[in-house]
Design an enzyme around this catalytic site. Structure first.
Site, PDB file in Angstrom:
ATOM      1  N   TYR A 142       1.032  -1.403   0.020  1.00 23.80           N
ATOM      2  CA  TYR A 142       0.010   0.118   0.587  1.00 23.80           C
ATOM      3  C   TYR A 142       0.704   1.378  -0.018  1.00 23.80           C
ATOM      4  CZ  TYR A 142      -4.694  -1.751   0.877  1.00 23.80           C
ATOM      5  OH  TYR A 142      -6.029  -2.765   0.847  1.00 23.80           O
TER       6      TYR A 142
ATOM      7  N   LYS B 149       2.687 -15.364   2.952  1.00 19.75           N
ATOM      8  CA  LYS B 149       2.956 -15.992   1.565  1.00 19.75           C
ATOM      9  C   LYS B 149       4.542 -16.442   1.143  1.00 19.75           C
ATOM     10  CE  LYS B 149       2.008 -17.689  -2.447  1.00 19.75           C
ATOM     11  NZ  LYS B 149       0.413 -19.101  -2.763  1.00 19.75           N
TER      12      LYS B 149
HETATM   13  C1  IPM Z   1     -10.928  -0.597   3.830  1.00 24.53           C
HETATM   14  C2  IPM Z   1     -10.711   0.001   2.776  1.00 24.53           C
HETATM   15  C3  IPM Z   1      -9.260   0.594   1.902  1.00 24.53           C
HETATM   16  C4  IPM Z   1      -8.336  -0.321   2.087  1.00 24.53           C
HETATM   17  C5  IPM Z   1      -9.568   1.580   1.441  1.00 24.53           C
HETATM   18  C6  IPM Z   1     -10.941   2.914   0.897  1.00 24.53           C
HETATM   19  C7  IPM Z   1      -8.196   2.457   0.785  1.00 24.53           C
HETATM   20  O1  IPM Z   1     -11.180  -1.302   1.804  1.00 24.53           O
HETATM   21  O2  IPM Z   1      -9.961  -0.194   4.720  1.00 24.53           O
HETATM   22  O3  IPM Z   1     -10.102  -1.772   4.567  1.00 24.53           O
HETATM   23  O4  IPM Z   1      -7.899  -0.511   0.791  1.00 24.53           O
HETATM   24  O5  IPM Z   1      -7.460  -0.300   3.156  1.00 24.53           O
END
Ligand code: IPM
Ligand code: MG
Length: 379
Positions: free
Chosen positions: A159, A207
């Site tokens: 992320y 994984k």
């Molecule tokens: C979550 C959501 C978020 C994430 C999005 C909205 C960025 O899916 O909180 O699970 O991927 O973390």
């Protein structure tokens, strides 16, 4: 009900008055309607238990982009840093899905807020309400008694890793998955501590047969486990975990995993509880906690008063126990939800056609019922 009424009556007069500043971020889609219910529950708790909660509001996501051009305006960040806790709804808007290349997206606001506040641990409890066994697509005999607490790492991994970019005239895309030992260790410690106070088992998901970051993950979690001899540790690969989670959910106590795997597995796990509309989450790691439903903005049902507000109400309950240390109040909120469900009240997502006694309610009406039960419990 009797249990709780008993607790209240047996308690000495409450002497500790809690003053707390709470930031409410309604967000997009169904965010405003469900968060209004979560906020109403917090206000009711303050009134019933003699606390003083003051509320501020701020923008995030699509709404913030429309108003300021930024998914996380500076004003929101400043407010977030100066409160005791944050109750958040949801973000997202279909226009970005139709134009995935837009440079500014609502999700960036939430990701930045998590990062800026140092919220590296996302706790997602999956609990099966007996009243809702029929609402899950999984057989009741498999589900009954399942009780899982996910620890999803929230500020690392793919992320946030860099580089993340297009190359080769846009024909190649790169994301980077990166973890440090320190990042893995701090969330692992939290997960083991939680397991110690639960059923004493941590399942770490990775994984490691393919990914280098997963090998680091496994190695570090194994090291942390040495300090918790009373907790059993097992490792699972994420692909087979997706199967085991729904075929034998009772086998799991604490599940510890990295950011992307946690995102995916917790959506899957929502089906154990019956609906995404039931699942709350707590993001912690610094001196402010962020509490939000795991569901998204659900634009298809936004503004129709049909969304399930229970995830927001349970998020408010987590806020009370985790950020404000108000355990009795937090438990009262959960109990109020359980009582409403036991009387057959349902929002659309958890109503089952085969149960004719289900009484269908809208978002606001479900909120009203929960508030009434809360008030009755505190008498
Ligand atoms: C979550 C959501 C978020 C994430 C999005 C909205 C960025 O899916 O909180 O699970 O991927 O973390
Ligand atoms: Mg998600």
């Amino acid at each position: 009900m009797t249990t709780l009424a008993f607790i209240f009556r047996s308690k000495p007069v409450k002497v500790l008055l809690m003053q707390a500043k709470i930031l409410v971020i309604y967000g997009d889609g169904i965010g405003p309607e469900v968060t209004a219910v979560g906020q109403a529950v917090l206000k009711k708790v303050a009134e019933l238990f003699g606390h003083q909660f003051s509320f501020e509001e701020a923008l995030l996501g699509h709404q913030a982009i429309v108003a300021t051009g930024q998914p996380l305006p500076e004003d929101t960040l400043q407010k977030a840093k100066n409160v005791d806790a944050i109750l958040f709804g949801a973000i997202g808007h279909p226009m970005y899905d139709q134009n995935p290349n837009l440079p500014v997206r609502p999700e960036q606001g939430l990701l930045k807020l998590r990062k800026e506040l140092g919220l590296f641990a996302n706790l997602r409890p999956i609990q099966v309400f007996d009243e809702l066994l029929e609402a899950s697509p999984i057989k009741p005999e498999i589900l009954r008694g399942a009780d899982i607490l996910f620890f999803r790492e929230l500020t690392g991994g793919i992320y946030f890793g860099t580089p993340r970019e297009r190359r080769d005239n846009g024909n190649t895309a790169v994301d980077t998955c990166i973890y440090t030992k320190a990042e893995v260790r701090r969330i692992a410690v939290m997960a083991f501590q939680a397991a110690k106070n639960r059923r004493g088992k941590v399942t770490s998901v990775d994984k490691a047969n393919v990914l280098e970051t997963s090998r680091l993950w496994r190695e570090t979690v194994t090291e942390v486990a040495q300090n918790f001899p009373e907790v059993e540790l097992e490792h699972q690969l994420v692909d087979s975990m997706t199967m085991k989670l729904i075929s034998q959910p009772r086998n799991y106590d604490v599940i510890l995993t990295e950011n992307l795997f946690g995102d995916i597995l917790t959506d899957e796990a929502s089906q154990i509880a019956g609906s995404m509309g039931l699942l709350a989450s707590a993001s912690v790691g610094s001196n402010v906690g962020l509490y939000e439903p795991i569901h998204g903005s659900a634009p298809d049902i936004a503004g129709q008063n049909v969304a399930n507000p229970i995830a927001s109400v349970l998020s408010a309950s987590l806020l009370l126990s985790m950020s404000l240390n108000l355990k009795t109040e937090s438990e009262a909120v959960v109990q109020a939800v359980r009582l409403v469900l036991s009387e057959g009240y349902r929002t659309k997502d958890i109503a089952t056609p085969q149960t004719p006694s289900d009484k269908l309610l809208g978002t606001r009406e479900m909120g009203e019922k929960i508030l009434q039960k809360l008030a009755a419990l505190a008498v």
